[in-house]
Design a protein around this motif. Structure first.
Motif, PDB file in Angstrom:
ATOM      1  N   ALA A 112       1.462   8.207   2.756  1.00  0.00           N
ATOM      2  CA  ALA A 112       1.553   7.970   4.208  1.00  0.00           C
ATOM      3  C   ALA A 112       2.179   9.182   4.884  1.00  0.00           C
ATOM      4  N   GLN A 152      -4.870   3.754   3.124  1.00  0.00           N
ATOM      5  CA  GLN A 152      -3.930   2.622   3.055  1.00  0.00           C
ATOM      6  C   GLN A 152      -4.282   1.578   4.118  1.00  0.00           C
ATOM      7  N   VAL A 169       0.824  -1.225   0.000  1.00  0.00           N
ATOM      8  CA  VAL A 169       0.000   0.000   0.000  1.00  0.00           C
ATOM      9  C   VAL A 169       0.853   1.269   0.000  1.00  0.00           C
ATOM     10  N   THR A 170       2.165   1.112   0.087  1.00  0.00           N
ATOM     11  CA  THR A 170       3.031   2.300   0.081  1.00  0.00           C
ATOM     12  C   THR A 170       3.862   2.400  -1.191  1.00  0.00           C
ATOM     13  N   GLY A 171       3.720   1.414  -2.074  1.00  0.00           N
ATOM     14  CA  GLY A 171       4.499   1.451  -3.314  1.00  0.00           C
ATOM     15  C   GLY A 171       5.907   0.909  -3.158  1.00  0.00           C
ATOM     16  N   ARG A 172       6.205   0.351  -1.991  1.00  0.00           N
ATOM     17  CA  ARG A 172       7.563  -0.109  -1.722  1.00  0.00           C
ATOM     18  C   ARG A 172       7.850  -1.497  -2.319  1.00  0.00           C
ATOM     19  N   LEU A 217       0.455   5.062   8.281  1.00  0.00           N
ATOM     20  CA  LEU A 217      -0.275   4.896   7.025  1.00  0.00           C
ATOM     21  C   LEU A 217      -1.447   5.858   6.970  1.00  0.00           C
ATOM     22  N   GLU A 245       4.222   7.122  -2.951  1.00  0.00           N
ATOM     23  CA  GLU A 245       5.240   7.210  -1.897  1.00  0.00           C
ATOM     24  C   GLU A 245       4.977   8.400  -0.963  1.00  0.00           C
TER      25      GLU A 245
END
Lengths: 753, 290, 159
Positions: C82, C91, A34-37, C87, C79
């Motif tokens: 958050a 998210q 969910v963070t693109g990591r 979060l 990116e």
């Protein structure tokens, strides 16, 4: 599109509770995703990385007379160009087909067939270089559908392909790779007993899995001779072994590192880019990345076949089916190997039949070699079979669910292709459908209709491995080789946690590369939570036994007297002796060393899964457009380890089925090329095309798995196309026999009525 | 994509100079939602992209009830339906502006770009034809106006000279008792190209059609102005029979092809259905607009 | 071949400058030049929404924006959603509602959903489905995504 209903939209009909199994924890890879990591196939980066591009055939069928790469090689920034001639040559049959599919040698067999590839300093330069490669083609007449390809005068794809006719090799080249039969009883006699006999013909078009992430692979052929591949794949070991075969090197020379995978549905089992990137890396001495465009994905990777089916079913007035004959012909694409075998196993599986016959034909055509797509072959077959079942039920005046119940396959039923069903949950699925509020709600409007249909998928076992190590803080790490497409890190870790009586959060799973874990078969066949889950169960049992032994050793008692409950070790003989899992974990180093558990399994107790759909549609009779008003999926999961992800499989499979039913198709031009090579014109459902998808998880435990798991990924895509067809028939009073049932087709059916 | 250069003129004059210098090897970009896709597909062989979004006149919306609407060629769709005065005055235009692409595309795509792209399926062109729109074009020799129905000259071909730029679109002020509507048919509910579309406008006079204009999408090499459909019903009562006459003429005027998006027969059939439905809505709107 | 173009922009609240070729899309620049690979490519023609970013307050598909157009713009990518180690509620809601399976479409959905709730804190189911129709998901059938957005809307209004 109302969704506030007076009932629970997602139900689990559970009959056994566990501590962790059956709960809905957060997935361990969730924060990264969910963070693109999270790193997917195309996200991989390395020092000195070159970009590649692939030249693809513009023709559906052509002889390759010569390839001139000199202009491409001369372009500034180009580092290497490869063709099929760069592969080791020799061999025959499947290995040649596999190699030729990756880079064509003498013939281009479909539009989009890879011909050559370039490595360059940037993707744009590589793309320009590809356009400078001159290929001299002798264009041949293509054949792109199964019925035309089976005709005697059809253009022949492979001069060496002779039909395997019921086990006998023919002596003349043909596009029919094989014809096989499954026979049970005497169908002729069976049809004579019937009061009603209905026979219908059906066709379906080629459709694609439609994963959102295009294929991507990076290869580094290192100076020590080892080949490293980072890719998005459903099976890192399958990719390794396929590359070893094509490149003719030992499997031990290849290490495949699976990156996160952006959808697969069967389409990311076969290799396309990996061996090509390897060749380019070998030539350049640097890592090379290849990424497909969307058009490459649609034209150059394996879709699921177009097909033809003829189904004949006879029944007595009391509802007993007396005989059934299914004739199935499926497109293999450019090389033999359509999913007709699986379709033939599934088409009549829901029915306990005395007399049945299935004919299957595997036929090559000038389209991409088909790949697996979610229950491959079964939806094509069910679109045909489940419509005839619906029509027979109507003809004898029975409710379609009652008709299915009367003829339902159950424990002990011998299937047409031989095996006898163990305990299956089909009757329970039908009961849940019949009693669902959806089935009993009135339709409210003209041009609305309701349909039902069912589907069966056998699921598979195969090899899986798992390692578990105990950390000093009382957590465990878990390593597995199944790439995680839909939450299997969670469903596998949960089974280990259950055995170790640990909270789920104490188990940290990682998907590792082929050098780090034992052989693990693909994430496919609905096997991962079943088989890799089983490996995790066994590895956890190994840890549990060793931990109990260690506690016994520390306490100087007999291991038989030690038990593990709620993460606490206790002595049955001495209530004073008690130690938490974490306390023991902290003492391992001082008491004999760390503890790891390991397992490699190949479970045989696979449990097949039945699914059923209830669907309401509304048809605009003027435009032919069908709206899905309400959709309910009922499925026997055996045991839902993580019910949210089981529901997700049911909903996602249903929606792929809806797309297949209403709009998706390879629209082929007269020259044999696919016209609709974008996600604009290859019309997968958007959020605005759908209602909420309601689910009922039925749990009839699979006796062949420690927690009763059956596998859930594939069955949900089988019933939607016939359920929607039956609903459309109910709405407009006429039946459609071809997919897709798009607006033009439905409008025509209304006008022709 | 092959190499391109990129220019950002800040005035119409500057843009015309850049285009003149490029000698036909340039295209103007507004939202880029069509142009970039076409460039990647190799549809145009050009060396230069001229970004029109920094030119003030291409970004302005001006409306008044006397002079009507002047809409800068690069104004993105969401700003058009987000403008309350425009939304109230031109619901028939808003029908199209709000259904071109999904949310992300609406943040970029413009009606000027939709017009210059000149595909038969362009959703905004039929309603602009129905609403008597004109295109304001600037070139080395000054400005000129072209009626929207004359702007597209073939599939992806338009009336612009290689040194000209579309500055804005103009729609006359809506008169009393007028109404318009654009509808299209797509297989999904979003994200599709029109299989066929119908843009219509009517002016009523005591329950009769005083004037009507009908235009169709996706059924000819260019968006089709079916003048005879409107002419045939002028003076007739605004009822089902009249609507049927116009929609029958529209169906017969359509010259579609069979392709991946629809067959000839289906598209002709849709022209009748869509024209009928659009006229009925336009008449309803006209009745409310007095 | 002419030289690259120097671009100054703002990404996720920070000044960023980079060199790019005019033919490179914003998506390519984010991924290949700047190293922000959270924004995904699914189709490269604006039809899947996997590359959705916010630019000057409006979501766009970054494959249909040139990198050179980023000059002077404010861009938010996945990116930047958050708040440090916390979060965003959307998210968190995607995780809790199991709204992702493979996860490749998730960055685009989260950026698009945040933009929706920023403008419309209490959308109907239809409004959510309409807003997100430019984002394709092939795994979930959208059910759990819609529920995640509904759930996030409730939580953000309570906060």
């Amino acid at each position: 599109m109302a969704t506030t209903r007076d009932y629970e939209p997602n139900v689990v009909l559970s009959n056994q509770d566990y501590n962790v199994v059956g709960t809905r924890p957060l997935r361990p890879d969730g924060a990264d995703k969910v963070t693109g990591r999270a790193l997917y196939g195309a996200d991989f980066a390395a020092a000195g990385l070159l970009s590649g591009s692939v030249l693809r055939s513009p023709h559906a069928h052509a002889r390759i007379k010569s390839i001139d790469t000199s202009k491409a090689e001369a372009l500034d920034g180009v580092r290497a160009v490869v063709t099929s001639a760069d592969f080791p040559q020799g061999g025959e049959g499947p290995v040649v087909w596999q190699r030729d599919n990756v880079l064509a040698s003498d013939k281009a067999l479909y539009r989009g067939h890879a011909i050559a590839a370039v490595a360059a300093a940037s993707p744009h330069i590589a793309e320009e270089a590809v356009s400078l490669i001159d290929v001299d083609y002798e264009v041949l007449t293509p054949v792109t559908d199964v019925q035309s390809s089976m005709k005697g005068d059809a253009p022949i794809l492979h001069d060496s392909l002779m039909t395997d006719e019921l086990g006998e090799k023919a002596d003349k080249a043909s596009n029919v790779a094989s014809h096989f039969q499954h026979v049970k009883g005497d169908v002729k006699a069976g049809f004579k007993e019937a009061d009603v006999v209905i026979e219908r013909e059906f066709t379906t078009k080629t459709v694609h899995q439609g994963y959102i992430e295009p294929q991507a692979a990076t290869a580094l052929w290192n100076n020590d001779g080892r080949l490293h591949i980072w890719c998005s794949t459903q099976g890192s070991f399958a990719a390794r072994d396929a590359c070893a075969k094509i490149l003719d090197i030992p499997v031990s020379q290849i290490r495949v590192v699976p990156l996160e995978i952006g959808g697969g549905f069967g389409g990311k089992i076969d290799v396309y880019l990996e061996p090509v990137a390897a060749l380019l890396s070998k030539k350049t001495g640097t890592p090379v990345k290849l990424v497909m465009s969307r058009a490459d994905v649609l034209q150059g990777t394996g879709p699921t076949p177009g097909s033809y089916a003829k189904i004949k079913i006879g029944a007595k007035k009391d509802g007993t089916i007396t005989a059934a004959h299914a004739y199935l012909a499926m497109e293999a694409g450019a090389y033999p190997g359509s999913p007709v075998g699986a379709g033939a196993m599934c088409v009549l599986a829901p029915y306990d039949l005395e007399n049945a016959l299935v004919d299957g034909y595997d036929v090559v055509v000038n389209k991409p070699k088909t790949a697996a797509y979610r229950a491959p072959g079964a939806p094509n077959a069910a679109f045909a079979g489940e419509q005839v079942i619906d029509e027979v039920a109507k003809a004898i005046g029975m409710d379609p669910i009652d008709f299915r119940m009367k003829n339902a396959a159950k424990e002990g039923t011998r299937q047409v292709h031989g095996p006898t069903f163990p305990r299956v949950g089909y009757e329970e699925v039908l009961e849940a459908m019949k009693s669902h509020p959806h089935y009993n709600a009135p339709l409210d409007g003209p041009n609305q209709g309701r349909g039902v249909a069912v589907g069966f998928w056998f699921n598979i076992g195969f090899d899986s491995a798992c390692n578990i190590a105990v950390n000093a803080d009382g957590t465990v790490t878990l390593q597995e080789g199944s790439t995680d497409i839909g939450g299997t890190r969670a469903s596998i870790a949960m089974q280990a946690a259950e055995v170790l009586t640990l909270p789920y959060e104490k188990v940290h799973p990682t998907v590792v590369d082929t050098d780090t874990i034992g052989f693990t078969a693909v994430t496919g066949g609905s096997r991962t939570t079943f088989a890799t889950g089983w490996a995790a169960y066994e590895a956890a049992q190994d840890v549990r036994t060793k931990m109990i032994d260690r506690a016994a050793q520390i306490w100087e008692v007999d291991a038989d007297t030690v038990e593990l409950e709620d993460a606490v070790f206790k002595s049955k003989s001495d209530p004073e002796l008690s130690m938490t899992f974490a306390e023991l974990a902290g003492q391992l180093g001082r008491s004999g060393g760390g503890i790891t558990g390991t397992a490699a399994v190949s479970p045989s107790g696979v449990g097949g899964a039945f699914a059923g759909n209830i669907v309401d549609v509304e048809v605009d009779p003027e435009t032919g457009k069908t709206e899905i008003l309400r959709f309910t999926v009922v499925q026997d999961a055996g045991k839902a380890i993580h019910p949210s992800y089981v529901e997700g499989q049911m909903q996602g499979g249903a929606v792929q089925g809806i797309g297949w039913a209403l709009n998706e198709e390879y629209y082929m031009s007269d020259s044999g090329t696919m016209d609709n090579v974008s996600l604009l014109d290859y019309r997968m459902p958007t959020s605005l095309d759908l209602p909420m998808i309601d689910t009922v998880i039925v749990e009839v435990a699979n006796p062949g798995h420690p927690y009763g798991v059956r596998g859930v990924g594939e069955a949900p895509i089988i019933p939607p196309t016939p359920a929607i067809a039956n609903a459309i028939e109910n709405a407009i009073g006429t039946r459609l026999f071809a997919l897709p049932m798009n607006p033009a087709a439905v409008a025509k059916a209304v006008m022709d009525k | 994509m092959k190499w391109i250069d990129y220019a950002t003129p800040h005035s119409v004059r500057e843009a015309v100079d850049v285009l003149s210098e490029a000698g036909g090897r340039a295209r103007v970009m507004a939202g880029g939602t069509d142009l970039l896709v076409a460039l990647r597909a190799g549809v145009y062989d050009i060396d230069l992209v001229v970004d029109g979004k920094n030119i003030p006149e291409l970004n302005e919306i001006t409306y008044d009830p006397t002079n009507g609407l002047t809409l800068g060629a690069a104004v993105p769709c969401y700003k058009i339906y987000g403008n309350q005065a425009v939304a109230t005055a031109y619901p028939g235009l808003i029908d199209a502006a709000s259904l071109i692409g999904g949310t992300q595309i609406q943040g970029r795509a413009s009606l000027g770009g939709n017009l210059c792209n000149a595909t038969p399926s362009a959703d905004s062109i039929p309603p602009m034809i129905a609403l008597n729109g004109t295109a304001n074009i600037a070139g080395p020799n000054g400005n000129r106006q072209v009626a929207i129905e004359d702007f597209c000259t073939g599939v992806r071909q338009n009336a612009l000279g290689s040194d000209e730029i579309l500055v804005s679109l103009h729609l006359p002020a809506p008169v009393a008792n007028s109404g318009a509507n654009y509808i299209r048919f797509i297989p999904r509910n979003e994200m599709d190209i029109a299989v066929a579309g119908a843009g219509v406008s009517v002016v009523l006079d005591n329950g009769d059609i005083k004037e009507a204009r009908v235009s169709l999408a996706s059924v000819a090499p260019t968006p089709l102005f079916v003048q005879e459909a409107g002419d045939a019903i002028a003076g007739k009562p605004a009822n089902d029979e009249t609507v049927r006459i116009a929609s029958g003429i529209a169906r017969d005027a359509a010259r579609p092809i069979t392709d991946m998006r629809g067959t000839i027969e289906f598209r002709q059939h849709l022209c009748e259905v869509l024209t009928r439905r659009a006229l009925n809505t336009a008449i309803e709107r006209a009745k409310e607009n007095n | 071949m002419p030289g690259k173009t120097y671009v100054q922009t703002n990404i996720n609240g920070e000044h960023v400058d980079f060199l790019c070729e005019p033919r490179q899309s914003l998506l390519e620049c984010l991924r290949d030049v700047i190293g922000l690979t959270g924004t995904k490519e699914g189709c490269n023609d604006g039809n899947c929404g996997a590359c959705t970013v916010e630019m000057d307050g409006r979501i766009v598909t970054s494959c249909l924006v040139l990198g050179v157009e980023a000059e002077g713009k404010e861009i938010t990518t996945i990116e930047g959603i958050a708040d440090g180690s916390t979060l965003h509620p959307i998210q968190q809601s995607f995780l809790e509602n199991a709204a992702l399976q493979c996860g490749i479409c998730t960055p685009g959905f989260i950026v698009a959903s945040k933009s929706l709730l920023d403008q419309n804190p209490d959308p109907t189911e239809h409004e959510i489905r309409f807003w997100l129709a430019n984002n394709l998901c092939r795994c979930t059938g959208y059910d759990k995504i819609i529920r995640a957005v509904q759930d996030a809307a409730v939580k953000m209004q309570e906060a």
